[in-house]
Design a protein around this motif. Structure first.
Motif, PDB file in Angstrom:
ATOM      1  N   SER A  36       0.825  -1.203   0.000  1.00 51.74           N
ATOM      2  CA  SER A  36       0.000   0.000   0.000  1.00 51.74           C
ATOM      3  C   SER A  36       0.863   1.258   0.000  1.00 51.74           C
ATOM      4  O   SER A  36       0.346   2.362  -0.119  1.00 51.74           O
ATOM      5  CB  SER A  36      -0.949   0.003   1.199  1.00 51.74           C
ATOM      6  OG  SER A  36      -0.202   0.016   2.394  1.00 51.74           O
ATOM      7  N   ASP A  37       2.187   1.109   0.136  1.00 49.08           N
ATOM      8  CA  ASP A  37       3.095   2.247   0.022  1.00 49.08           C
ATOM      9  C   ASP A  37       3.303   2.555  -1.455  1.00 49.08           C
ATOM     10  O   ASP A  37       3.436   1.638  -2.275  1.00 49.08           O
ATOM     11  CB  ASP A  37       4.441   1.942   0.675  1.00 49.08           C
ATOM     12  CG  ASP A  37       4.357   1.856   2.189  1.00 49.08           C
ATOM     13  OD1 ASP A  37       3.271   2.133   2.739  1.00 49.08           O
ATOM     14  OD2 ASP A  37       5.376   1.522   2.807  1.00 49.08           O
ATOM     15  N   ARG A  70      -8.812   0.428  -1.658  1.00 47.06           N
ATOM     16  CA  ARG A  70      -8.972  -0.897  -1.048  1.00 47.06           C
ATOM     17  C   ARG A  70     -10.098  -1.647  -1.742  1.00 47.06           C
ATOM     18  O   ARG A  70     -11.048  -1.043  -2.241  1.00 47.06           O
ATOM     19  CB  ARG A  70      -9.304  -0.742   0.437  1.00 47.06           C
ATOM     20  CG  ARG A  70      -8.192  -0.116   1.225  1.00 47.06           C
ATOM     21  CD  ARG A  70      -8.569  -0.048   2.697  1.00 47.06           C
ATOM     22  NE  ARG A  70      -7.508   0.564   3.463  1.00 47.06           N
ATOM     23  CZ  ARG A  70      -7.455   1.858   3.765  1.00 47.06           C
ATOM     24  NH1 ARG A  70      -8.402   2.667   3.362  1.00 47.06           N
ATOM     25  NH2 ARG A  70      -6.451   2.333   4.473  1.00 47.06           N
ATOM     26  N   ASP A  82      -2.514   8.522   7.979  1.00 45.74           N
ATOM     27  CA  ASP A  82      -3.566   7.554   7.665  1.00 45.74           C
ATOM     28  C   ASP A  82      -3.924   6.813   8.941  1.00 45.74           C
ATOM     29  O   ASP A  82      -3.160   6.022   9.455  1.00 45.74           O
ATOM     30  CB  ASP A  82      -3.068   6.574   6.598  1.00 45.74           C
ATOM     31  CG  ASP A  82      -4.074   5.512   6.221  1.00 45.74           C
ATOM     32  OD1 ASP A  82      -5.173   5.454   6.834  1.00 45.74           O
ATOM     33  OD2 ASP A  82      -3.772   4.718   5.312  1.00 45.74           O
ATOM     34  N   ARG A 101      -4.133   4.469  -2.172  1.00 45.52           N
ATOM     35  CA  ARG A 101      -4.561   3.406  -1.252  1.00 45.52           C
ATOM     36  C   ARG A 101      -6.000   2.964  -1.441  1.00 45.52           C
ATOM     37  O   ARG A 101      -6.765   2.835  -0.494  1.00 45.52           O
ATOM     38  CB  ARG A 101      -4.335   3.819   0.194  1.00 45.52           C
ATOM     39  CG  ARG A 101      -2.873   3.786   0.574  1.00 45.52           C
ATOM     40  CD  ARG A 101      -2.676   3.566   2.046  1.00 45.52           C
ATOM     41  NE  ARG A 101      -1.262   3.310   2.272  1.00 45.52           N
ATOM     42  CZ  ARG A 101      -0.602   3.687   3.336  1.00 45.52           C
ATOM     43  NH1 ARG A 101      -1.226   4.333   4.300  1.00 45.52           N
ATOM     44  NH2 ARG A 101       0.665   3.403   3.463  1.00 45.52           N
TER      45      ARG A 101
END
Length: 124
Positions: A21-22, A45, A122, A43
């Motif tokens: 997710s980086d 999802r 986050d 990011r």
């Protein structure tokens, strides 16, 4: 990428198979007019539940950065609801600029022409 005034929006999917997710996204942006905006999704999802006949963007979770001529804003989108997390102070108006968004661990940082304009955590 140049988005012409009144042109249909364009979309790109990035970070689909990286396995992390980086991420770091860097773009040269040229806005078509003083009222134009450009967004970058971060990011994204997978939806927790797949709905066959539903637009998945409405049920997905993601951050996005919205660039305008004189400001930058970070939003969080969840289940069709958008929350403004942070907006930059007014910055000098420019239609052409380099934009960069970096997400590492829980840190989100956004730059315009190499200057940091937003920083957030986050907490999701």
């Amino acid at each position: 990428m140049i988005q012409r005034v009144n042109a249909e929006p364009e979309a790109a999917i990035i970070n689909e198979t990286v396995g992390s997710s980086d991420m770091r996204v860097e773009l040269e942006i040229e806005l078509g007019s003083a009222t134009s905006t450009f967004g970058v999704v971060l990011r994204a999802r997978e939806p927790r539940t797949w709905y066959e006949a539903v637009d998945q963007i409405k049920v997905n979770e993601f951050f996005y950065v919205l660039f305008s001529e004189s400001s930058v804003a970070l939003y969080f989108h969840e289940s069709g609801k958008e929350d403004l997390l942070i907006k930059s102070a007014d910055i000098p108006a420019k239609r052409s600029f380099q934009a960069q968004a970096t997400v590492a661990g829980d840190q989100i940082r956004v730059y315009r022409d190499g200057q940091e304009v937003l920083a957030a955590v986050d907490t999701t």
